[in-house]
Scaffold this active site. Structure first.
Site, PDB file in Angstrom:
ATOM      1  N   PRO A   2       0.965  -0.982  -0.177  1.00  0.00           N
ATOM      2  CG  PRO A   2      -0.937  -1.672   2.072  1.00  0.00           C
ATOM      3  CD  PRO A   2       0.743  -2.005   1.191  1.00  0.00           C
ATOM      4  CD  GLU A   3       4.136   3.167  -3.457  1.00  0.00           C
ATOM      5  OE1 GLU A   3       4.669   4.448  -3.020  1.00  0.00           O
ATOM      6  OE2 GLU A   3       4.992   2.504  -3.703  1.00  0.00           O
ATOM      7  CE  LYS A  58       4.769   3.643   1.450  1.00  0.00           C
ATOM      8  NZ  LYS A  58       5.070   2.662   1.212  1.00  0.00           N
ATOM      9  NE  ARG A 111       4.649 -11.616   1.731  1.00  0.00           N
ATOM     10  CZ  ARG A 111       5.477 -10.799   1.202  1.00  0.00           C
ATOM     11  NH1 ARG A 111       5.116  -9.392   0.259  1.00  0.00           N
ATOM     12  NH2 ARG A 111       6.596 -11.250   2.003  1.00  0.00           N
ATOM     13  CE  LYS A 150      19.102  10.996   3.426  1.00  0.00           C
ATOM     14  NZ  LYS A 150      18.632  10.289   4.251  1.00  0.00           N
ATOM     15  NE  ARG A 250      11.647  -2.140  -2.946  1.00  0.00           N
ATOM     16  CZ  ARG A 250      10.392  -1.486  -2.295  1.00  0.00           C
ATOM     17  NH1 ARG A 250      10.647  -0.825  -0.513  1.00  0.00           N
ATOM     18  NH2 ARG A 250       9.222  -1.355  -2.823  1.00  0.00           N
TER      19      ARG A 250
END
Ligand SMILES: [Zn+2]
Length: 261
Positions: A2-3, A58, A111, A150, A250
């Protein structure tokens, strides 16, 4: 997985089903979920009214009267199922929130990777989260500040929840395509004006209603995404061929022709 838009929708359904109602019982059914939701958490939640529902990244936060917070994360497959407490339980229900009005909210997850826990007032089990895309303070300056140190490429940097809360794999790739940024570009090297375009792009891709129809659908109206899962297909902007690469484990999809390094 789910985004953010799906989690936002789920939080809205939860809000309509739960706010103002009182908890009869919260149960973690699956052993994996019981590790973070203990008998003492269940006792604390019992009898409490659900005052509000908040989404942070999220995570879905159920703020209870008295200051405790139930914190839920769907991970890969979680979702809510609402119904009467007398209905048979879904076989993939991993936790349930029963309300005193006879309704039951089930956390279903094939899951069993979802998580539920309870934070006492002043505690937070949330990881460090960056600004939400919808936050007014999310702008080019903010991204310059958080990306400056970063040492990784812009795509995995954007997926760090401490940069943009809730931005996941699909929409990070979509936003980079919108802003014409190569996902392999070092995060610290993307220019400030380009990061300004990226902020607009992140907001755009996370609000499906605002997206331009032609960019995301072909002539038959099929397809929700500009680049995601479209390896080998023509770019909807320049006709270049969409490529798939792997970054930080990813899949990243992008157009090497119009997303510039
Ligand atoms: Zn292109």
């Amino acid at each position: 997985m789910p985004e953010l838009p799906e989690v936002e929708k789920a939080a809205g359904r939860l809000r309509r089903a739960a706010v103002g109602k009182t908890i009869l019982a919260v149960r973690a059914i699956h052993p994996a979920l019981r590790r973070k939701f203990t008998a003492s958490h269940a006792r604390a939640a019992k009898g409490k009214r659900i005052d509000s529902i908040e989404r942070r990244g999220k995570h879905q936060l159920l703020h209870l009267e008295g200051g405790d917070t139930l914190v839920v994360h769907f991970r890969m497959n979680g979702d809510w199922e609402m119904g009467a407490a007398t209905e048979p339980l879904d076989r993939f229900a991993r936790a349930t929130i029963e309300l005193t009005d006879g309704t039951r909210i089930s956390l279903v997850d094939r899951r069993a990777l979802s998580a539920i826990t309870l934070d006492k007032p002043g505690e937070s089990s949330l990881p460090r989260l960056g600004l939400e895309a919808s936050d007014a303070a999310m702008n080019a300056k903010y991204l310059v500040d958080v990306l400056r140190r970063k040492k990784i490429a812009i795509k995995p940097a954007l997926m760090d929840q401490a940069v943009v809360a809730g931005l996941g794999n699909i929409y990070a790739a979509e936003a980079l395509w919108e802003a014409k940024i190569d996902p392999r570009r070092p995060a610290a090297e993307v220019s400030r004006p380009r990061l300004g375009k990226l902020v607009d792009a992140i907001r755009l891709v996370l609000s499906p209603k605002k997206r331009l129809p032609g960019r995301y659908t072909d002539k038959r109206g099929a397809g929700r995404f500009a680049v995601y899962d479209r390896a080998g297909k023509p770019c909807r902007r320049c006709g270049g061929i969409i490529e798939r690469i792997v970054q930080a484990g990813r899949s990243t999809y992008f157009c090497p022709k119009c997303q510039r390094r």
